[in-house]
Motif scaffolding. Structure first.
Motif, short mmCIF file in Angstrom:
data_model
loop_
_atom_site.label_atom_id
_atom_site.label_comp_id
_atom_site.label_asym_id
_atom_site.label_seq_id
_atom_site.Cartn_x
_atom_site.Cartn_y
_atom_site.Cartn_z
N ALA A 102 0.87 -1.18 0.00
CA ALA A 102 0.00 0.00 0.00
C ALA A 102 0.90 1.23 0.00
O ALA A 102 1.75 1.38 0.90
N ALA A 103 0.74 2.09 -1.00
CA ALA A 103 1.49 3.35 -1.06
C ALA A 103 0.51 4.44 -0.61
O ALA A 103 -0.33 4.89 -1.39
N VAL A 104 0.61 4.83 0.65
CA VAL A 104 -0.38 5.73 1.25
C VAL A 104 0.04 7.18 1.02
O VAL A 104 1.03 7.64 1.59
N ASP A 120 0.85 -6.12 2.41
CA ASP A 120 1.96 -6.78 3.08
C ASP A 120 2.81 -5.77 3.84
O ASP A 120 3.38 -6.09 4.87
N PHE A 121 2.92 -4.57 3.32
CA PHE A 121 3.46 -3.47 4.11
C PHE A 121 3.01 -2.15 3.52
O PHE A 121 2.52 -2.09 2.39
N ILE A 122 3.20 -1.10 4.33
CA ILE A 122 2.77 0.24 3.94
C ILE A 122 3.99 1.12 3.73
O ILE A 122 4.86 1.20 4.60
N LEU A 178 3.52 0.84 12.21
CA LEU A 178 2.44 0.66 11.24
C LEU A 178 2.96 0.77 9.81
O LEU A 178 2.40 0.17 8.89
N VAL A 179 4.04 1.54 9.66
CA VAL A 179 4.53 1.91 8.33
C VAL A 179 5.97 1.43 8.18
O VAL A 179 6.76 1.56 9.11
#
Ligand code: CO8
Length: 260
Positions: A102-104, A120-122, A178-179
């Motif tokens: 996820a590219a937030v 799978d990761f941010i 979280l990131v």
């Protein structure tokens, strides 16, 4: 298939998916969720695609939550009876075995934060904001947020966030676990695509097994998790790519993966 609420592009072995409702801050309505299920299903089934990136169109939001306007009139019988959103959760956490990031790029709130946490990761831009503000709407996270957030940041911070509904800036989100990384907003997409390309260049069975092993740490106790990891290791030891990877190291050359 043509999509109305998302955009899908292939960059070599990387699938880029953008949630594309910028005027509604990419709020997740049923159509977005159905189209995401379709797009990620195609990604999973396409042998040429090895890693995906999910981001939001526009500069302001990854996704500012489930679509409040759609949910406002939905009666209990529909939420409970139709198991609203459950297909999404099981699809993304069970059916998609290939890695995705996820590219937030802005607000990741409510369902938006929950979707990001299914990745799978941010990777976050320095303009990202994370939060589970559902309490302010008289509800609570409904796509796993209370559980995944607590696993990611621990009870104290998760409890404070869900009870106050306050938003977290990306630096706090990174410190809290979280990131994975925070990058300048202008670099986020390139960085995410580059990171995804690195993952896509890895032997695909090993990528799947590594993902599965780390996910097991969230679902199993330590002892079972270690046993699960060992079984996955044993499985990979029988692959052609394991032989190729080790042989290439010994022969001081680049490996060529067959995916077998
Ligand atoms: N749903 C629908 N529309 C939204 C949403 C949303 N979640 N968020 C923003 N929008 C719309 C606004 O209504 C507005 O539309 P319009 O221009 O037509 O009025 C447009 O996007 C722009 O938004 P704002 O004008 O509010 O922009 P601001 O920059 O002033 O504020 C915020 C940005 C702070 C992000 C603000 O929009 C906001 O607070 N949004 C709502 C955030 C939120 O509460 N999210 C959680 C939703 S609940 C949820 O996700 C539960 C998921 C689990 C359900 C499981 C069921 C089983």
């Amino acid at each position: 298939m043509t999509f109305e609420t998302i955009q899908v592009e292939q960059h070599d072995a990387v699938t880029l998916v953008r949630i594309n409702r910028p005027k509604a801050l990419n709020a997740l309505n049923s159509q977005v969720l159905e189209e995401l299920i379709e797009a990620f299903g195609s990604f999973e089934a396409d042998d040429t695609q090895r890693c995906a990136v999910l981001t939001g169109a526009g500069e302001k939001a990854f996704a500012a939550g489930a679509d409040i306007k759609e949910m406002a009139e939905k009666p209990l019988a529909e939420f409970y009876g139709e198991n609203f959103f459950s297909r999404w959760t099981s699809h993304f956490t069970r059916a998609i075995r290939k890695p995705w990031i996820a590219a937030v790029n802005g607000f990741a709130l409510g369902g938006g934060c929950e979707v990001a946490m299914m990745a799978d990761f941010i990777l976050a831009s320095d303009t990202a904001k994370f939060g589970q503000p559902e309490i302010k709407l008289g509800v609570l996270p409904g796509m796993g947020g209370s559980q995944r957030l607590t696993h990611a940041v621990g009870k104290a911070k998760a409890m404070e966030l869900v009870l106050t509904g306050r938003l977290m800036d990306p630096e706090e989100a990174e410190r809290a676990g979280l990131v994975a990384r925070v990058v300048p907003a202008a670099d986020l997409l390139n960085d995410a695509l580059k990171t995804a390309a690195t993952i896509a260049s890895m032997p695909p069975l090993a990528a799947m097994a590594n993902k599965e092993a780390v996910n097991a740490a969230f679902e199993l106790g330590l002892d079972m998790g270690i046993q699960h990891e060992r079984r996955l290791f044993n499985v990979l030891s029988g692959t052609e790519d394991k032989r190729e990877g080790m042989q290439a190291f010994i022969e001081k050359r680049d490996p060529s993966w067959s995916g077998r």
